[in-house]
Design an enzyme around this catalytic site. Structure first.
Site, mmCIF file in Angstrom:
data_model
loop_
_atom_site.group_PDB
_atom_site.id
_atom_site.type_symbol
_atom_site.label_atom_id
_atom_site.label_comp_id
_atom_site.label_asym_id
_atom_site.label_seq_id
_atom_site.Cartn_x
_atom_site.Cartn_y
_atom_site.Cartn_z
ATOM 1 N N GLY A 14 10.012 -0.359 6.331
ATOM 2 C CA GLY A 14 9.898 -1.802 6.612
ATOM 3 C C GLY A 14 9.804 -2.591 5.309
ATOM 4 N NE ARG A 75 11.342 1.310 10.478
ATOM 5 C CZ ARG A 75 10.244 0.927 9.822
ATOM 6 N NH1 ARG A 75 9.691 1.715 8.933
ATOM 7 N NH2 ARG A 75 9.694 -0.258 10.064
ATOM 8 C CG ASP A 106 3.116 6.332 6.368
ATOM 9 O OD1 ASP A 106 4.141 5.647 6.570
ATOM 10 O OD2 ASP A 106 2.232 6.520 7.219
ATOM 11 C CB THR A 129 3.579 -0.923 3.940
ATOM 12 O OG1 THR A 129 3.165 -1.186 5.299
ATOM 13 C CG2 THR A 129 2.428 -0.231 3.237
ATOM 14 C CG ASP A 131 1.702 -1.655 8.614
ATOM 15 O OD1 ASP A 131 1.989 -2.828 8.892
ATOM 16 O OD2 ASP A 131 2.273 -0.677 9.120
ATOM 17 C CG ASP A 133 -0.631 2.092 6.691
ATOM 18 O OD1 ASP A 133 -0.027 1.714 5.674
ATOM 19 O OD2 ASP A 133 -0.048 2.584 7.671
ATOM 20 N NE ARG A 175 4.667 1.935 11.453
ATOM 21 C CZ ARG A 175 6.004 1.863 11.525
ATOM 22 N NH1 ARG A 175 6.613 2.363 12.568
ATOM 23 N NH2 ARG A 175 6.709 1.318 10.568
HETATM 24 O O1 F6P Z 1 5.170 -0.902 8.832
HETATM 25 C C1 F6P Z 1 5.391 -2.269 8.820
HETATM 26 C C2 F6P Z 1 5.639 -2.786 10.202
HETATM 27 O O2 F6P Z 1 5.894 -4.176 10.124
HETATM 28 C C3 F6P Z 1 4.541 -2.488 11.224
HETATM 29 O O3 F6P Z 1 3.457 -3.352 11.108
HETATM 30 C C4 F6P Z 1 5.315 -2.599 12.507
HETATM 31 O O4 F6P Z 1 4.714 -1.849 13.539
HETATM 32 C C5 F6P Z 1 6.648 -2.030 12.157
HETATM 33 O O5 F6P Z 1 6.799 -2.183 10.771
HETATM 34 C C6 F6P Z 1 7.816 -2.661 12.861
HETATM 35 O O6 F6P Z 1 8.954 -1.953 12.492
HETATM 36 P P1 F6P Z 1 10.432 -2.465 12.788
HETATM 37 O O7 F6P Z 1 10.693 -3.637 11.897
HETATM 38 O O8 F6P Z 1 11.295 -1.301 12.463
HETATM 39 O O9 F6P Z 1 10.464 -2.873 14.224
#
Ligand code: F6P
Length: 326
Positions: A14, A75, A106, A129, A131, A133, A175
């Site tokens: 992300g 990804r 991660d 990120t 997050d 985390d 997440r």
């Molecule tokens: O890891 C960053 C994040 O924004 C999370 O907070 C969220 O759950 C996820 O990515 C969403 O991913 P995507 O953009 O692939 O839907």
């Protein structure tokens, strides 16, 4: 130790505001040390497909203030196979890349660790990120911008919640992590928050909100972390409305707005410091680790720990959010 003449840099997973500032710092710090830089596009996907080109200090001009990532991101399922990683490594070898800087979360670091273990390619990771985390850094690049975006949204919702005497459940990203929700709850003065790191049952939430009604609170703001065990904000709103009649319950999911926008000063400075450190650490012989910031000091944490352990919110902050939400 092999001499490092060319560093490859990429963003993966992300996107997070400040990734461009980190990229700029890597390219310019490498130039300062007379090391060449190649940009790898679309993360591990572009690595496998050989989407790689030279980056000069001028190529990273005018990007420090931009959200997203000029290198794009992805990804990659293909990189999760040994065959995919072998192809990626061959592409890097062909482009004379001696070491990598991986900017991401991660999943990005898990891939980088495998690349190092299977092919001996030195990699330093930068925590990118929203997050927050990742173990080994107090803050990851993008988190500060994301919470400021969320706070701005909650401030606006507060106006309309107050005008109509409504209870709003506001879902934020994260997440499996409650950092965004916790920091947003404290900074926006929310009545309550629901995060994965704190055990909470539905009846407790009902009683807590009933308490705010008894204390003559005229409206309510509850920050809900996505991925919390009690369910989505939509589900919770439906169940709450059956139990709480005094408020009309509404839902706002802030969503991907939190991932975009111009990075805050804190994110730009963090990204610049860590980007510079990544280059210095590689040239000093470090690898297989993440550069982070602990108590305002740069620290290197082995990928094994950065991935294997989790950054957890400070229990005192959780307590504070609860006390002040009265
Ligand atoms: O890891 C960053 C994040 O924004 C999370 O907070 C969220 O759950 C996820 O990515 C969403 O991913 P995507 O953009 O692939 O839907």
């Amino acid at each position: 130790m092999r001499e490092i003449k060319r560093i490859g840099v990429f963003t993966s997973g992300g996107d997070a505001p400040g990734m461009n500032a980190a990229l700029r710092a890597v390219v310019r710090s490498a130039c300062h040390r007379k090391v060449l830089v190649s940009g790898i596009y679309r993360g591990y996907e572009g690595m496998i497909d050989g989407e790689i080109s030279d980056l000069s200090p001028r190529d990273v001009g005018n990007i420090i203030h931009r959200g997203g990532t000029i290198l794009k991101t992805a990804r990659s399922a293909r990189f999760m196979t040994a065959e995919g990683r072998k192809i990626a490594f061959e592409q890097l070898k062909q482009k004379h890349i001696d070491a990598l800087v991986a900017i991401g979360g991660d999943g990005t670091f898990a891939g980088a660790q495998l690349l190092y273990q299977e092919h001996g390619l030195p990699v330093i990771g930068l925590p990118g990120t929203i997050d927050n985390d990742l173990y080994g850094t107090n803050y990851s690049i993008g988190f500060d911008t994301a919470i400021n975006t969320a706070i701005d949204a909650v401030d606006k919702i507060r106006d309309t919640a107050d005008a109509h005497n409504r209870l709003f459940l506001i879902e934020v990203m994260g997440r499996h992590s409650g950092f965004i929700a916790l920091h947003t709850a404290i900074a926006s003065g929310a009545s309550a928050m629901i995060i994965p790191e704190r055990e909470l049952d539905f009846e407790w939430l009902v009683a807590d909100l009933q308490g705010t009604i008894d204390r003559k609170k005229l409206f309510g703001l509850v920050i809900v972390a996505e991925g919390n065990p009690l369910g989505s904000a939509e589900d919770l709103a439906r169940r709450l409305q059956d139990r709480i009649r005094e408020y009309e319950v509404k839902v706002t999911v802030i969503g991907h707005i939190q991932r975009g926008g111009s990075p805050t000063a804190a994110d730009r400075i963090l990204a610049s410091r860590l980007g510079h450190e990544a280059v210095e650490a590689l040239l000093a012989g470090s690898c297989d680790c993440m550069a982070g910031l602990l108590s305002d000091t740069i620290a290197l944490t082995p990928f094994g720990q950065a991935i294997g352990k989790r950054n957890l919110p400070d229990p005192e902050l959780i307590e504070l959010a609860t006390i002040l939400g009265l």
